[in-house]
Write an enzyme that holds these catalytic residues in place. Sequence first.
Site, PDB file in Angstrom:
ATOM      1  N   SER A 173       0.832  -1.210   0.000  1.00 34.42           N
ATOM      2  CA  SER A 173       0.000   0.000   0.000  1.00 34.42           C
ATOM      3  C   SER A 173       0.860   1.251   0.000  1.00 34.42           C
ATOM      4  O   SER A 173       0.406   2.302  -0.426  1.00 34.42           O
ATOM      5  CB  SER A 173      -0.852   0.071   1.266  1.00 34.42           C
TER       6      SER A 173
ATOM      7  N   GLU B 198      -5.646  -1.353  -8.018  1.00 36.91           N
ATOM      8  CA  GLU B 198      -4.727  -0.412  -8.652  1.00 36.91           C
ATOM      9  C   GLU B 198      -3.536  -1.209  -9.196  1.00 36.91           C
ATOM     10  O   GLU B 198      -2.832  -1.867  -8.423  1.00 36.91           O
ATOM     11  CB  GLU B 198      -4.246   0.632  -7.642  1.00 36.91           C
TER      12      GLU B 198
ATOM     13  N   HIS C  24      -2.482  -3.779  -6.406  1.00 39.69           N
ATOM     14  CA  HIS C  24      -2.932  -3.321  -5.084  1.00 39.69           C
ATOM     15  C   HIS C  24      -4.433  -3.542  -4.931  1.00 39.69           C
ATOM     16  O   HIS C  24      -5.248  -2.772  -5.429  1.00 39.69           O
ATOM     17  CB  HIS C  24      -2.568  -1.827  -4.924  1.00 39.69           C
TER      18      HIS C  24
ATOM     19  N   ASN D 197      -5.686   6.153  -1.974  1.00 40.21           N
ATOM     20  CA  ASN D 197      -5.304   6.608  -0.632  1.00 40.21           C
ATOM     21  C   ASN D 197      -4.841   8.070  -0.640  1.00 40.21           C
ATOM     22  O   ASN D 197      -5.057   8.796   0.324  1.00 40.21           O
ATOM     23  CB  ASN D 197      -4.216   5.700  -0.049  1.00 40.21           C
TER      24      ASN D 197
HETATM   25  N1  LIG Z   1      -4.897  -4.595   5.339  1.00 41.51           N
HETATM   26  C1  LIG Z   1      -5.236  -3.760   4.375  1.00 41.51           C
HETATM   27  O1  LIG Z   1      -6.256  -3.051   4.459  1.00 41.51           O
HETATM   28  C2  LIG Z   1      -4.406  -3.684   3.125  1.00 41.51           C
HETATM   29  C3  LIG Z   1      -4.975  -3.159   1.964  1.00 41.51           C
HETATM   30  C4  LIG Z   1      -4.210  -3.155   0.783  1.00 41.51           C
HETATM   31  C5  LIG Z   1      -2.909  -3.604   0.807  1.00 41.51           C
HETATM   32  N2  LIG Z   1      -2.373  -4.091   1.969  1.00 41.51           N
HETATM   33  C6  LIG Z   1      -0.989  -4.586   1.928  1.00 41.51           C
HETATM   34  O2  LIG Z   1      -1.024  -6.002   1.823  1.00 41.51           O
HETATM   35  C7  LIG Z   1       0.110  -6.566   2.484  1.00 41.51           C
HETATM   36  C8  LIG Z   1      -0.346  -7.558   3.520  1.00 41.51           C
HETATM   37  O3  LIG Z   1      -1.199  -6.942   4.427  1.00 41.51           O
HETATM   38  P1  LIG Z   1      -2.222  -7.763   5.358  1.00 41.51           P
HETATM   39  O4  LIG Z   1      -3.142  -6.756   5.933  1.00 41.51           O
HETATM   40  O5  LIG Z   1      -2.747  -8.934   4.627  1.00 41.51           O
HETATM   41  O6  LIG Z   1      -1.201  -8.272   6.495  1.00 41.51           O
HETATM   42  P2  LIG Z   1      -1.412  -9.494   7.518  1.00 41.51           P
HETATM   43  O7  LIG Z   1      -0.542  -9.168   8.667  1.00 41.51           O
HETATM   44  O8  LIG Z   1      -2.868  -9.756   7.727  1.00 41.51           O
HETATM   45  O9  LIG Z   1      -0.812 -10.760   6.735  1.00 41.51           O
HETATM   46  C9  LIG Z   1       0.544 -10.895   6.405  1.00 41.51           C
HETATM   47  C10 LIG Z   1       0.877 -12.380   6.380  1.00 41.51           C
HETATM   48  O10 LIG Z   1       2.183 -12.537   5.800  1.00 41.51           O
HETATM   49  C11 LIG Z   1       2.832 -13.584   6.515  1.00 41.51           C
HETATM   50  N3  LIG Z   1       4.272 -13.529   6.279  1.00 41.51           N
HETATM   51  C12 LIG Z   1       5.236 -12.921   6.996  1.00 41.51           C
HETATM   52  N4  LIG Z   1       6.445 -13.136   6.438  1.00 41.51           N
HETATM   53  C13 LIG Z   1       6.226 -13.902   5.342  1.00 41.51           C
HETATM   54  C14 LIG Z   1       7.094 -14.492   4.367  1.00 41.51           C
HETATM   55  N5  LIG Z   1       8.402 -14.286   4.401  1.00 41.51           N
HETATM   56  N6  LIG Z   1       6.538 -15.265   3.415  1.00 41.51           N
HETATM   57  C15 LIG Z   1       5.208 -15.480   3.358  1.00 41.51           C
HETATM   58  N7  LIG Z   1       4.351 -14.943   4.262  1.00 41.51           N
HETATM   59  C16 LIG Z   1       4.863 -14.175   5.233  1.00 41.51           C
HETATM   60  C17 LIG Z   1       2.398 -13.362   7.951  1.00 41.51           C
HETATM   61  O11 LIG Z   1       2.621 -14.535   8.731  1.00 41.51           O
HETATM   62  C18 LIG Z   1       0.924 -13.029   7.761  1.00 41.51           C
HETATM   63  O12 LIG Z   1       0.118 -14.186   7.774  1.00 41.51           O
HETATM   64  C19 LIG Z   1       0.906  -5.381   3.028  1.00 41.51           C
HETATM   65  O13 LIG Z   1       1.885  -5.017   2.100  1.00 41.51           O
HETATM   66  C20 LIG Z   1      -0.159  -4.286   3.135  1.00 41.51           C
HETATM   67  O14 LIG Z   1       0.385  -2.998   3.055  1.00 41.51           O
HETATM   68  C21 LIG Z   1      -3.097  -4.162   3.121  1.00 41.51           C
END
Ligand SMILES: NC(=O)c1ccc[n+]([C@@H]2O[C@H](COP(=O)([O-])OP(=O)(O)OC[C@H]3O[C@@H](n4cnc5c(N)ncnc54)[C@H](O)[C@@H]3O)[C@@H](O)[C@H]2O)c1
Length: 283
Positions: free
Chosen positions: A119, A152, A140, A190
């Site tokens: 993000s 995106e 994204h 955003n």
């Molecule tokens: N949460 C949101 O609203 C949102 C929206 C758009 C984008 N994002 C982006 O998406 C990405 C993930 O966010 P999220 O909210 O799903 O996070 P999250 O914390 O819910 O999930 C992340 C997962 O990645 C795992 N992980 C850690 N290291 C790893 C590795 N080396 N290999 C594989 N898996 C690994 C963790 O154990 C966890 O299960 C981030 O880059 C975030 O910025 C989040």
Amino acid sequence: MKVQSVLVAGAGQMGAGIVQVAAQAGLRATMIDVADEFIAKGMAGIEQRLGRAVDKGRLDAAERDATLARITTGLDVSAGADADLFIEAAPETVDIKRPLLERAAAVLRPDALIATNTSSLSVSMLAGFVAGPERFCGIHFFNPVPAMALVEVVRGAATAEGTVAAAREFCETVGKTPITVVDSPGFVVNRILFPMINEAACALAQGVASAADIDTGLKLGANFPMGPLALADLVGLDTTKAILETLERDLGDDRYRPCPLLGELVAAGKLGRKSGAGFFDYR
Ligand SMILES: NC(=O)c1ccc[n+]([C@@H]2O[C@H](COP(=O)([O-])OP(=O)(O)OC[C@H]3O[C@@H](n4cnc5c(N)ncnc54)[C@H](O)[C@@H]3O)[C@@H](O)[C@H]2O)c1
């Protein structure tokens, strides 16, 4: 290249959602994480959402079973080494994303597409960790992935046109509407959304109207499905503040500076829905 299989790293909120929509669209999907417990949690979420869709009559049980049968899991990139597209949805830090992207670029086919769901990190910067950065872009998704229609597609400095085209086609295959964005802080949504949320917080702090009236104003006056303050509570006020700080820093413009009220609420532990209170009370 038409994407027919996808490898997603991260079984969290976003990764499990991406795997679900890909498998529902008929693609083979592999979901990896660092430990079985995270895979189990991600799979449980997918099963629960599909189960609810069956209960509501929006999905038949055979389709649910076929969707689940298209999903495989593992603990390393090698579990999906033949995938056409790799998407990393790991935590938002370079220290985690860098080795993951380096390994994916080394293990996947040289023509496989590689993408990040980041993000806030620079797609052009992350491309530096990918051998063959022309095949790398941002994809994204929005949260919750199964419900949100937009994606995106982010073009980094080295991204090839063919990569953008293939990523857009993938988004359409999984039922989403892509927009193409040049790599820049906050991308499109955003960058525009969070200053508006910030303005709502400033209006509240200056006593312009109550929180409920500000939200009613934007819902009825601008046709928003949800008011900006309720949306901030949903995102989390700590996350909202962090996004504004990133925009302020990376765009070098103090018009993105978080309203002091946001900082005060975060300091008081009022983080929004997840803590039971924010601009509104959920207890
Ligand atoms: N949460 C949101 O609203 C949102 C929206 C758009 C984008 N994002 C982006 O998406 C990405 C993930 O966010 P999220 O909210 O799903 O996070 P999250 O914390 O819910 O999930 C992340 C997962 O990645 C795992 N992980 C850690 N290291 C790893 C590795 N080396 N290999 C594989 N898996 C690994 C963790 O154990 C966890 O299960 C981030 O880059 C975030 O910025 C989040």
